[in-house]
Design a protein around this motif. Structure first.
Motif: not given
Length: 65
Positions: A29-30, A42-46, A53-54, A59-60
Protein backbone atom coordinates in the motif's frame (compact mmCIF):
# COMPACT_ATOMS: atom_id res chain seq x y z
CA UNK A 1 -7.93 8.64 16.93
CA UNK A 2 -4.88 6.53 16.09
CA UNK A 3 -5.39 3.32 14.18
CA UNK A 4 -3.69 0.21 15.48
CA UNK A 5 -1.62 -1.23 12.59
CA UNK A 6 -2.16 -4.81 13.75
CA UNK A 7 -5.94 -4.33 13.77
CA UNK A 8 -5.86 -2.74 10.32
CA UNK A 9 -3.74 -5.60 8.95
CA UNK A 10 -6.09 -8.22 10.42
CA UNK A 11 -9.10 -6.45 8.94
CA UNK A 12 -7.49 -6.19 5.50
CA UNK A 13 -6.60 -9.90 5.55
CA UNK A 14 -10.16 -10.75 6.59
CA UNK A 15 -11.66 -8.63 3.83
CA UNK A 16 -9.45 -10.22 1.21
CA UNK A 17 -10.41 -13.70 2.43
CA UNK A 18 -14.10 -12.74 2.16
CA UNK A 19 -13.70 -11.80 -1.51
CA UNK A 20 -11.31 -14.65 -2.31
CA UNK A 21 -8.27 -12.51 -3.11
CA UNK A 22 -4.74 -12.73 -1.76
CA UNK A 23 -3.99 -10.14 0.94
CA UNK A 24 -2.27 -6.86 0.19
CA UNK A 25 0.31 -5.83 2.76
CA UNK A 26 1.11 -2.45 4.29
CA UNK A 27 4.35 -2.21 2.33
CA UNK A 28 2.45 -2.76 -0.92
CA UNK A 29 0.00 0.00 0.00
CA UNK A 30 2.84 2.39 0.83
CA UNK A 31 4.59 1.66 -2.46
CA UNK A 32 1.37 2.17 -4.39
CA UNK A 33 0.68 5.46 -2.58
CA UNK A 34 4.22 6.66 -3.30
CA UNK A 35 3.95 5.71 -6.98
CA UNK A 36 0.61 7.47 -7.44
CA UNK A 37 1.81 10.53 -5.53
CA UNK A 38 4.95 10.72 -7.66
CA UNK A 39 2.93 10.29 -10.85
CA UNK A 40 0.78 13.23 -9.73
CA UNK A 41 3.92 15.37 -9.66
CA UNK A 42 5.00 15.31 -6.02
CA UNK A 43 8.66 15.76 -5.15
CA UNK A 44 10.53 12.67 -3.88
CA UNK A 45 11.52 14.55 -0.73
CA UNK A 46 7.85 15.22 0.05
CA UNK A 47 6.93 11.59 -0.64
CA UNK A 48 9.64 10.36 1.74
CA UNK A 49 8.30 12.69 4.42
CA UNK A 50 4.75 11.48 3.78
CA UNK A 51 5.86 7.87 4.24
CA UNK A 52 7.89 8.65 7.35
CA UNK A 53 11.34 8.01 5.88
CA UNK A 54 13.88 9.97 7.87
CA UNK A 55 17.08 9.44 5.91
CA UNK A 56 18.05 11.18 2.71
CA UNK A 57 19.11 8.04 0.84
CA UNK A 58 16.81 7.50 -2.10
CA UNK A 59 15.79 4.19 -3.61
CA UNK A 60 14.23 5.78 -6.67
CA UNK A 61 14.93 3.66 -9.71
CA UNK A 62 15.65 0.56 -7.60
CA UNK A 63 13.17 -2.25 -8.26
CA UNK A 64 12.83 -5.58 -6.49
CA UNK A 65 13.17 -8.85 -8.33
Amino acid sequence: MMLNPANCARRLVGLHKEIGRPPIWRHDLCRRAATLTHAAGADLKDIKEMLGHRHGASRSGVRAG
